[in-house]
Design a protein around this motif. Sequence first.
Motif, mmCIF file in Angstrom:
data_model
loop_
_atom_site.group_PDB
_atom_site.id
_atom_site.type_symbol
_atom_site.label_atom_id
_atom_site.label_comp_id
_atom_site.label_asym_id
_atom_site.label_seq_id
_atom_site.Cartn_x
_atom_site.Cartn_y
_atom_site.Cartn_z
ATOM 1 N N LYS A 92 4.102 6.460 -4.095
ATOM 2 C CA LYS A 92 3.864 5.259 -4.822
ATOM 3 C C LYS A 92 5.069 4.831 -5.794
ATOM 4 C CE LYS A 92 -1.194 5.024 -5.330
ATOM 5 N NZ LYS A 92 -2.035 5.871 -4.077
ATOM 6 N N HIS A 103 -9.192 9.633 4.552
ATOM 7 C CA HIS A 103 -9.500 8.546 5.130
ATOM 8 C C HIS A 103 -8.284 7.971 6.443
ATOM 9 C CE1 HIS A 103 -6.588 7.634 2.107
ATOM 10 N NE2 HIS A 103 -6.268 6.347 2.526
ATOM 11 N N THR A 142 -3.950 -2.331 -2.358
ATOM 12 C CA THR A 142 -5.201 -1.348 -2.488
ATOM 13 C C THR A 142 -5.172 -0.919 -3.875
ATOM 14 O OG1 THR A 142 -3.604 0.344 -1.747
ATOM 15 C CG2 THR A 142 -5.198 -0.475 -0.157
ATOM 16 N N ASP A 183 -8.264 0.076 2.496
ATOM 17 C CA ASP A 183 -7.377 -0.292 3.828
ATOM 18 C C ASP A 183 -7.996 -0.924 4.784
ATOM 19 O OD1 ASP A 183 -5.929 1.865 2.587
ATOM 20 O OD2 ASP A 183 -5.486 3.043 4.259
ATOM 21 N N HIS A 234 0.605 5.535 -0.335
ATOM 22 C CA HIS A 234 -0.207 6.764 -0.634
ATOM 23 C C HIS A 234 0.590 7.492 -2.056
ATOM 24 C CE1 HIS A 234 -1.575 7.457 3.678
ATOM 25 N NE2 HIS A 234 -2.392 6.727 2.730
ATOM 26 N N THR A 243 -5.292 1.636 -6.435
ATOM 27 C CA THR A 243 -4.436 2.393 -7.378
ATOM 28 C C THR A 243 -2.881 1.966 -7.192
ATOM 29 O OG1 THR A 243 -5.854 4.017 -6.715
ATOM 30 C CG2 THR A 243 -4.004 4.584 -8.069
ATOM 31 N N THR A 244 -2.479 1.522 -6.034
ATOM 32 C CA THR A 244 -1.246 1.088 -5.670
ATOM 33 C C THR A 244 -0.980 -0.664 -6.635
ATOM 34 O OG1 THR A 244 -0.909 1.729 -3.609
ATOM 35 C CG2 THR A 244 0.609 0.135 -4.045
ATOM 36 N N SER A 248 -9.745 0.837 -3.778
ATOM 37 C CA SER A 248 -8.752 2.079 -3.502
ATOM 38 C C SER A 248 -8.813 2.433 -1.907
ATOM 39 C CB SER A 248 -9.161 3.174 -4.451
ATOM 40 O OG SER A 248 -8.221 4.306 -4.140
ATOM 41 N N GLY A 249 -7.742 2.790 -1.228
ATOM 42 C CA GLY A 249 -7.785 3.023 0.066
ATOM 43 C C GLY A 249 -8.738 3.884 0.766
ATOM 44 N N PRO A 250 -8.882 5.021 -0.014
ATOM 45 C CA PRO A 250 -10.097 5.969 0.523
ATOM 46 C C PRO A 250 -11.450 5.273 0.277
ATOM 47 C CG PRO A 250 -8.594 7.191 -0.845
ATOM 48 C CD PRO A 250 -8.165 5.623 -0.993
ATOM 49 N N ILE A 285 -6.562 4.507 7.739
ATOM 50 C CA ILE A 285 -5.241 4.372 8.000
ATOM 51 C C ILE A 285 -4.677 3.987 9.315
ATOM 52 C CG2 ILE A 285 -2.929 5.573 7.774
ATOM 53 C CD1 ILE A 285 -4.558 7.351 5.836
ATOM 54 N N VAL A 317 0.949 -1.105 0.053
ATOM 55 C CA VAL A 317 -0.019 0.065 -0.213
ATOM 56 C C VAL A 317 0.984 1.170 0.074
ATOM 57 C CG1 VAL A 317 -1.917 1.045 1.337
ATOM 58 C CG2 VAL A 317 -1.669 -1.274 1.645
HETATM 59 O O1 LIG Z 1 -5.045 5.448 0.415
HETATM 60 C C1 LIG Z 1 -4.309 4.370 0.439
HETATM 61 C C2 LIG Z 1 -3.815 3.908 1.728
HETATM 62 O O2 LIG Z 1 -4.407 4.721 2.583
HETATM 63 C C3 LIG Z 1 -3.839 3.769 -0.807
HETATM 64 O O3 LIG Z 1 -4.943 3.591 -1.746
HETATM 65 P P1 LIG Z 1 -4.486 3.328 -3.366
HETATM 66 O O4 LIG Z 1 -3.670 2.281 -3.568
HETATM 67 O O5 LIG Z 1 -5.881 3.061 -3.705
HETATM 68 O O6 LIG Z 1 -4.140 4.888 -3.650
#
Ligand SMILES: O=C(CO)COP(=O)(O)O
Length: 147
Positions: free
Chosen positions: A15, A91, A37, A64, A11, A39-40, A58-60, A95, A9
């Motif tokens: 990335k 978010h 997550t 997560d 941000h 996008t990562t 995706s995280g948000p 986290i 993961v």
């Molecule tokens: O927001 C994230 C971890 O808190 C990562 O999410 P994405 O990989 O979807 O950008």
Amino acid sequence: MAVKSVALVAHDNKKKELVDWVAENRTRFAPLKLYATGTTGRLLRDNLERDDIHCLLSGPLGGDQQIGAKIAEGEIDLLVFFWDPLEPQPHDPDIKALLRIAALWNIPVACNRATAEFILTSAYMTDDQHHPKKPDFSDYTGRPVST
Ligand SMILES: O=C(CO)COP(=O)(O)O
């Protein structure tokens, strides 16, 4: 227990660092089951040419929390989470929850490249005799609660 499953993961500002590091270590990652997550995971898939990465939301959008749930269910042995210490995230509670669950279930966590390198090159990564202590929550789950 050797590490078999890794969650990756990062941000947005982190990335590239994560993708570059995983690409540099692609041989070490080859036998590992990878979760990420959304996008990562998409960036990793495109850059590593691996189509077997389990991409969650995706995280948000809940990703997560999905990773946290997999940790609680014992499906993830290692969390590599390059979170951004310079940017508040919408978010933030998710986290914090993910990092809390990883600490609770005693899985190794790398929040930056230096720590990730230590962990990835550790002999424990491939040692079937090493078993991280599984926490015992029986006192908690069996506690008396008045009804
Ligand atoms: O927001 C994230 C971890 O808190 C990562 O999410 P994405 O990989 O979807 O950008």
